[in-house]
Design an enzyme around this catalytic site. Structure first.
Site, PDB file in Angstrom:
ATOM      1  N   CYS A  16       2.992 -42.411 -18.839  1.00  0.00           N
ATOM      2  CA  CYS A  16       2.962 -43.170 -17.853  1.00  0.00           C
ATOM      3  C   CYS A  16       3.225 -44.657 -18.176  1.00  0.00           C
ATOM      4  CB  CYS A  16       1.802 -42.898 -17.302  1.00  0.00           C
ATOM      5  SG  CYS A  16       1.455 -40.929 -16.663  1.00  0.00           S
ATOM      6  N   HIS A  29       2.779 -43.940  -7.793  1.00  0.00           N
ATOM      7  CA  HIS A  29       2.661 -43.492  -9.546  1.00  0.00           C
ATOM      8  C   HIS A  29       4.052 -42.932  -9.290  1.00  0.00           C
ATOM      9  CE1 HIS A  29       2.559 -43.806 -13.434  1.00  0.00           C
ATOM     10  NE2 HIS A  29       0.886 -42.462 -13.579  1.00  0.00           N
TER      11      HIS A  29
HETATM   12  N1  COA Z   1      -4.613 -39.766  -2.106  1.00  0.00           N
HETATM   13  C1  COA Z   1      -4.365 -39.075  -0.846  1.00  0.00           C
HETATM   14  N2  COA Z   1      -3.419 -38.352   0.097  1.00  0.00           N
HETATM   15  C2  COA Z   1      -3.138 -37.890  -0.183  1.00  0.00           C
HETATM   16  C3  COA Z   1      -3.176 -37.616  -1.652  1.00  0.00           C
HETATM   17  C4  COA Z   1      -3.501 -38.871  -2.232  1.00  0.00           C
HETATM   18  N3  COA Z   1      -3.687 -38.456  -4.138  1.00  0.00           N
HETATM   19  N4  COA Z   1      -1.842 -37.295  -2.262  1.00  0.00           N
HETATM   20  C5  COA Z   1      -1.383 -36.030  -1.091  1.00  0.00           C
HETATM   21  N5  COA Z   1      -1.845 -36.965   0.102  1.00  0.00           N
HETATM   22  C6  COA Z   1      -2.058 -36.694   1.401  1.00  0.00           C
HETATM   23  C7  COA Z   1      -0.808 -36.389   1.739  1.00  0.00           C
HETATM   24  O1  COA Z   1       0.043 -37.408   2.550  1.00  0.00           O
HETATM   25  C8  COA Z   1      -0.436 -35.788   2.941  1.00  0.00           C
HETATM   26  O2  COA Z   1      -0.857 -36.047   4.292  1.00  0.00           O
HETATM   27  P1  COA Z   1      -0.913 -35.656   5.661  1.00  0.00           P
HETATM   28  O3  COA Z   1      -0.884 -34.248   6.026  1.00  0.00           O
HETATM   29  O4  COA Z   1      -1.462 -36.366   6.754  1.00  0.00           O
HETATM   30  O5  COA Z   1       1.143 -35.579   5.732  1.00  0.00           O
HETATM   31  C9  COA Z   1      -1.860 -34.508   2.820  1.00  0.00           C
HETATM   32  O6  COA Z   1      -2.204 -35.393   1.717  1.00  0.00           O
HETATM   33  C10 COA Z   1      -1.242 -32.970   2.008  1.00  0.00           C
HETATM   34  O7  COA Z   1      -0.499 -33.727   0.821  1.00  0.00           O
HETATM   35  P2  COA Z   1       0.257 -32.498  -0.420  1.00  0.00           P
HETATM   36  O8  COA Z   1       1.277 -33.062  -1.110  1.00  0.00           O
HETATM   37  O9  COA Z   1       0.050 -30.722   0.296  1.00  0.00           O
HETATM   38  O10 COA Z   1      -1.408 -32.474  -1.260  1.00  0.00           O
HETATM   39  P3  COA Z   1      -1.810 -32.074  -2.547  1.00  0.00           P
HETATM   40  O11 COA Z   1      -3.071 -31.211  -2.539  1.00  0.00           O
HETATM   41  O12 COA Z   1      -0.199 -31.145  -2.921  1.00  0.00           O
HETATM   42  O13 COA Z   1      -1.438 -33.027  -3.717  1.00  0.00           O
HETATM   43  C11 COA Z   1      -3.242 -34.019  -4.926  1.00  0.00           C
HETATM   44  C12 COA Z   1      -3.250 -33.977  -3.503  1.00  0.00           C
HETATM   45  C13 COA Z   1      -4.468 -34.924  -5.296  1.00  0.00           C
HETATM   46  C14 COA Z   1      -3.247 -32.648  -5.945  1.00  0.00           C
HETATM   47  C15 COA Z   1      -1.839 -35.219  -5.362  1.00  0.00           C
HETATM   48  O14 COA Z   1      -1.224 -35.667  -5.289  1.00  0.00           O
HETATM   49  C16 COA Z   1      -1.378 -35.072  -7.224  1.00  0.00           C
HETATM   50  O15 COA Z   1      -1.411 -33.889  -7.977  1.00  0.00           O
HETATM   51  N6  COA Z   1      -2.121 -36.499  -7.749  1.00  0.00           N
HETATM   52  C17 COA Z   1      -2.633 -36.492  -9.165  1.00  0.00           C
HETATM   53  C18 COA Z   1      -1.172 -37.001  -9.112  1.00  0.00           C
HETATM   54  C19 COA Z   1      -0.887 -36.759 -11.198  1.00  0.00           C
HETATM   55  O16 COA Z   1      -1.702 -36.479 -11.743  1.00  0.00           O
HETATM   56  N7  COA Z   1      -0.221 -38.189 -11.477  1.00  0.00           N
HETATM   57  C20 COA Z   1      -0.331 -38.584 -12.872  1.00  0.00           C
HETATM   58  C21 COA Z   1      -1.144 -39.181 -13.676  1.00  0.00           C
HETATM   59  S1  COA Z   1      -1.972 -39.119 -15.068  1.00  0.00           S
END
Ligand code: COA
Length: 334
Positions: free
Chosen positions: A37, A281
């Site tokens: 990253c 990100h």
């Molecule tokens: N913060 C706030 N809202 C979030 C979100 C986040 N991080 N990720 C998804 N959402 C929201 C979406 O907008 C969606 O909203 P809606 O229903 O109003 O449209 C809802 O949550 C569901 O989205 P979805 O894509 O199904 O979420 P998910 O459960 O598949 O993913 C996480 C959620 C946290 C697992 C994912 O965002 C993630 O993996 N984040 C970390 C990424 C990462 O690790 N990056 C590298 C870092 S070192």
């Protein structure tokens, strides 16, 4: 050309040639930089150091994370962790940063409420940034309360989202027009890759040392900084970043957060762009995008999220859980 996951996600490596294809016939020297990253920040640092040979240099950061099943993407992002110590144990990144949060809470009394305040601030800032992932989403305390637990104590609104994006900067040893912004300090440091190899999870030594080197090159101390764009991949990471950058002493960042000092109008604005949490990100693009935000702020062109008269802005871009850190200091044009 900075990118982290072109290979695993897209089956497309050799991205410098893809970029060259957008400028056919130019035959410019080009290559891809990868440091998880921190790819974007490392690419900018490399370009700064290479200006004696190539001038000017275009740095592009790019990533597409959407479109993959969640489990596959989480596994691919996990490649930034150690293959034996982390990946074989299914220690993915939300879980890794949850360990960081647990230790910070146990040692300093940091509370989940502090993490919520960071999330609320960064989401509010993102509504003022047309390029932010969550620009159109007004996030309330009720949204945060309804967020599922991802890896205790980190809930949905403590995590950065899965973003697509790109950012670009042009660097030169000479001013390029009236609005050029000097990079006063630039440093990268690496560390062991896994938390399992470190005694202390509450600080990233690579970030501390990169900050010290960048400040020294810029001829400043942390007290000269007017604004920071930091790598808040999870809300706890914003606290770690502030303490590693010397904006606060260990365990004390929460005081600035609780008093509103890190808000856009505060004494030390942190992540006016919305940060990774709400700005988004797109891994390879992030470190380059932070430089773009710093430049926009120092030019006084950040609109509703403009910080009042910044002179020095610091950017902080992390690979993995502190295995790489790039820090840049940008200065207002005199
Ligand atoms: N913060 C706030 N809202 C979030 C979100 C986040 N991080 N990720 C998804 N959402 C929201 C979406 O907008 C969606 O909203 P809606 O229903 O109003 O449209 C809802 O949550 C569901 O989205 P979805 O894509 O199904 O979420 P998910 O459960 O598949 O993913 C996480 C959620 C946290 C697992 C994912 O965002 C993630 O993996 N984040 C970390 C990424 C990462 O690790 N990056 C590298 C870092 S070192």
């Amino acid at each position: 050309m900075a990118s982290f996951l072109g290979g695993p996600n897209e089956h497309q490596l050799h991205l410098n040639a893809v970029i060259a294809g957008l400028m056919p016939g130019t035959r410019m020297p080009g290559w891809r930089v990868e440091a998880a990253c921190a790819s974007g920040g490392v690419a900018v640092h490399q370009a700064v150091r290479l200006l004696a040979t190539y001038d000017p240099i275009l740095v592009v950061g790019v990533e597409r994370l959407s479109g993959l099943p969640g489990a596959e993407l989480t596994r691919n992002i996990g490649m930034a962790g150690d293959v034996i110590l982390d990946q074989a144990e299914d220690l993915n990144f939300p879980a890794t940063y949850a360990l960081v949060a647990q230790q910070h809470m146990a040692r300093y009394g940091t509370r989940t409420r502090d993490l919520e305040l960071i999330s609320l601030k960064n989401h509010a800032n993102a509504t003022k940034n047309p390029k932010a992932h969550f620009h159109h989403k007004k996030v309330t305390q009720a949204d945060i309360d309804a967020g599922v637990m991802v890896a205790s104590p980190l809930r949905l609104f403590d995590c950065c989202p899965v973003s697509d994006g790109a950012a670009a900067v042009i660097l030169s040893s000479k001013p390029l027009g009236d609005h050029s912004i000097p990079i006063a300090g630039s440093a990268v440091r690496s560390d062991v890759i896994s938390l399992a190899q470190r005694a202390d999870c509450t600080t990233f030594p690579a970030a501390r040392e990169a900050a010290a080197a960048a400040y020294s090159e810029a001829g400043i101390t942390a007290s000269d900084i007017d604004m920071a764009e930091v790598h808040d991949c999870f809300t706890i990471a914003e606290i770690i970043a502030m303490e590693d950058l010397g904006i606060a002493t260990p365990g004390e960042a929460v005081k600035l957060i609780r008093t509103g000092d890190t808000e856009i109008g505060g004494r030390m604005p942190v992540n006016p762009s919305g940060g990774l949490k709400a700005g988004g990100h797109a891994t390879g693009a992030t470190g380059v995008g932070q430089i773009c935000e710093a430049v926009t702020q120092l030019r006084g062109m950040a609109g509703d999220r403009q910080v009042v008269d910044p002179t020095y802005v610091v950017t902080h871009n992390v690979g993995g859980v502190g295995g790489t850190c790039a820090v840049h200091v940008l200065r207002r044009s005199m």
